[in-house]
Design a protein around this motif. Structure first.
Motif, mmCIF file in Angstrom:
data_model
loop_
_atom_site.group_PDB
_atom_site.id
_atom_site.type_symbol
_atom_site.label_atom_id
_atom_site.label_comp_id
_atom_site.label_asym_id
_atom_site.label_seq_id
_atom_site.Cartn_x
_atom_site.Cartn_y
_atom_site.Cartn_z
ATOM 1 N N ALA A 24 -8.622 13.943 11.029
ATOM 2 C CA ALA A 24 -7.412 14.608 10.558
ATOM 3 C C ALA A 24 -7.009 14.112 9.179
ATOM 4 C CB ALA A 24 -6.268 14.353 11.550
ATOM 5 N N THR A 25 -6.367 15.007 8.435
ATOM 6 C CA THR A 25 -5.769 14.615 7.158
ATOM 7 C C THR A 25 -4.375 14.086 7.459
ATOM 8 O OG1 THR A 25 -7.026 16.305 5.967
ATOM 9 C CG2 THR A 25 -5.084 15.410 4.866
ATOM 10 N N SER A 26 -4.255 12.766 7.511
ATOM 11 C CA SER A 26 -2.994 12.118 7.841
ATOM 12 C C SER A 26 -2.900 10.807 7.070
ATOM 13 C CB SER A 26 -2.899 11.836 9.349
ATOM 14 O OG SER A 26 -3.884 10.904 9.748
ATOM 15 N N GLU A 27 -1.690 10.314 6.908
ATOM 16 C CA GLU A 27 -1.516 9.064 6.171
ATOM 17 C C GLU A 27 -2.201 7.901 6.878
ATOM 18 O OE1 GLU A 27 2.488 8.229 5.061
ATOM 19 O OE2 GLU A 27 2.689 10.025 3.814
ATOM 20 N N SER A 28 -2.249 7.937 8.205
ATOM 21 C CA SER A 28 -2.905 6.851 8.939
ATOM 22 C C SER A 28 -4.419 6.838 8.714
ATOM 23 C CB SER A 28 -2.602 6.960 10.438
ATOM 24 O OG SER A 28 -3.073 8.190 10.959
ATOM 25 N N ASN A 29 -4.968 7.946 8.207
ATOM 26 C CA ASN A 29 -6.399 8.013 7.919
ATOM 27 C C ASN A 29 -6.712 7.836 6.435
ATOM 28 O OD1 ASN A 29 -7.259 8.350 10.553
ATOM 29 N ND2 ASN A 29 -7.238 10.582 10.463
ATOM 30 N N CYS A 30 -5.703 7.554 5.628
ATOM 31 C CA CYS A 30 -5.917 7.354 4.196
ATOM 32 C C CYS A 30 -6.216 5.887 3.892
ATOM 33 C CB CYS A 30 -4.682 7.795 3.396
ATOM 34 S SG CYS A 30 -4.439 9.574 3.322
ATOM 35 N N ILE A 51 0.845 -1.195 0.000
ATOM 36 C CA ILE A 51 0.000 0.000 0.000
ATOM 37 C C ILE A 51 0.881 1.246 0.000
ATOM 38 C CG2 ILE A 51 -1.579 1.397 1.410
ATOM 39 C CD1 ILE A 51 -2.989 -1.113 2.235
ATOM 40 N N PHE A 52 0.505 2.226 -0.826
ATOM 41 C CA PHE A 52 1.140 3.540 -0.847
ATOM 42 C C PHE A 52 0.068 4.584 -0.588
ATOM 43 C CE2 PHE A 52 2.129 7.369 -3.477
ATOM 44 C CZ PHE A 52 3.189 7.840 -2.717
ATOM 45 N N THR A 53 0.264 5.436 0.431
ATOM 46 C CA THR A 53 -0.693 6.493 0.743
ATOM 47 C C THR A 53 0.026 7.838 0.818
ATOM 48 O OG1 THR A 53 -0.418 6.130 3.133
ATOM 49 C CG2 THR A 53 -2.238 4.977 2.043
ATOM 50 N N SER A 54 -0.746 8.885 0.635
ATOM 51 C CA SER A 54 -0.206 10.243 0.718
ATOM 52 C C SER A 54 -1.336 11.188 1.098
ATOM 53 C CB SER A 54 0.409 10.662 -0.617
ATOM 54 O OG SER A 54 0.762 12.036 -0.607
ATOM 55 N N THR A 55 -0.987 12.269 1.791
ATOM 56 C CA THR A 55 -1.979 13.290 2.130
ATOM 57 C C THR A 55 -2.091 14.355 1.041
ATOM 58 O OG1 THR A 55 -0.301 14.523 3.380
ATOM 59 C CG2 THR A 55 -1.682 12.977 4.601
ATOM 60 N N LEU A 56 -1.257 14.263 0.021
ATOM 61 C CA LEU A 56 -1.363 15.184 -1.105
ATOM 62 C C LEU A 56 -2.546 14.809 -1.991
ATOM 63 C CD1 LEU A 56 2.371 15.468 -2.243
ATOM 64 C CD2 LEU A 56 1.036 17.191 -1.019
ATOM 65 N N PRO A 57 -3.125 15.749 -2.728
ATOM 66 C CA PRO A 57 -4.148 15.389 -3.712
ATOM 67 C C PRO A 57 -3.554 14.458 -4.770
ATOM 68 C CG PRO A 57 -4.135 17.764 -3.324
ATOM 69 C CD PRO A 57 -2.914 17.218 -2.659
#
Length: 286
Positions: free
Chosen positions: A73-79, A36-42
């Motif tokens: 929150a906008t965070s990687e753990s929430n993506c 898995i790859f996540t990011s908080t960027l659009p």
């Protein structure tokens, strides 16, 4: 397209899904957990996503673009998606009144599953509840080690998860509508739902398309589903049609569970509970 220019969203207060994204995939090597790859960027402005998309080849990909709900929150753990062992999970929607049932949900979890929660979203907690349902007949600690599940197991756990959430919401007197478009996979089978806690309203949109190949046109660069024969070698499930050929896409009815088997057979199962309305299904099919 769904990140920057989604057309069928229900919550018009958030015109874009720009609060991060995630992509999960499985290698061809058997018995290997997915990545898995996540990011908080659009998603539209992440250079690493473009680089990965050009190189990664996989028979099964999960992808999600996020718009925050419930002031999380906008965070990687929430993506999305999230992972437990070989299972991946993502959610489009929200659980209305989640704060009123969060403690009860957490208290119902096994220690291992409770400690696996990294973020604060209702979506990840729904995944934890799903895992708890899935492990009911498993020896303690063995769920994470399993690499395959039958689609029947995933379907049963998904229905049990929705039913339990509804029981807790009823007990708490929650009247706010919940949108539970869940998706889970073990890298072999996929189970998705289009679900809403309402007898009259339509759930958040969900479509699927199948054919022999999903490819881009050499001249226009636009993708479409190719149906060169009767075989189904590709199945795509998306919140909105990903191509301009609307005939390529089938609407998944509200309050319906979709299964994609390892042989790429697609099955639709109505979710018969107190929110099931056969008249809504007929109206939506016209």
């Amino acid at each position: 397209m769904q990140s920057f220019n989604c057309k069928l969203r229900i919550d018009l207060r958030r015109p874009m899904n720009g609060d991060g994204f995630g992509i999960g995939w499985y290698d061809d090597e058997p018995q290997t957990p997915g990545c898995i790859f996540t990011s908080t960027l659009p998603a539209w402005s992440n250079l690493n996503l473009q680089r990965l998309a050009e190189k990664i080849k996989s028979a099964l990909v999960f992808a999600h673009v996020r718009a925050t709900t419930g002031e999380t929150a906008t965070s990687e753990s929430n993506c999305h998606p999230w992972q437990f062992g070989n299972l991946m999970w993502m959610h489009n929607g929200n659980i209305g009144g989640f704060e009123l049932i969060k403690r009860k949900l957490q208290n119902s979890l096994s220690e291992e599953i409770y400690l696996s929660i990294q973020g604060t979203t209702d979506s990840e907690h729904a995944f934890a509840l799903f895992l708890n349902m899935l492990q009911e007949d498993e020896p303690r600690g063995s769920l994470r080690k399993r690499t395959e599940f039958s689609f029947q197991e995933l379907r049963r756990a998904m229905l049990a998860t929705i039913a339990q959430l509804n029981r807790w919401l009823d007990e708490a007197g929650v009247e706010e509508t919940s949108l539970m478009n869940f998706a889970v996979t073990d890298g072999q089978s996929v189970v998705c739902t289009r679900y809403i806690t309402s007898c009259d309203m339509e759930g958040a949109s969900l479509y699927y398309s199948s054919g022999s190949e999903f490819r881009s046109d050499a001249d226009s660069g636009q993708y479409r589903m190719i149906k060169a024969n009767k075989r189904e070698d590709v199945v795509v499930v998306a919140s909105e049609p990903l191509t301009y050929e609307r005939s390529d896409w089938m609407v998944i009815p509200t309050n319906t569970l979709l299964v994609i088997t390892p042989k790429l057979n697609v099955h639709l199962y109505p979710i018969h509970d107190k929110y099931w309305n056969p008249h809504r299904q007929r109206a939506g099919a016209r």
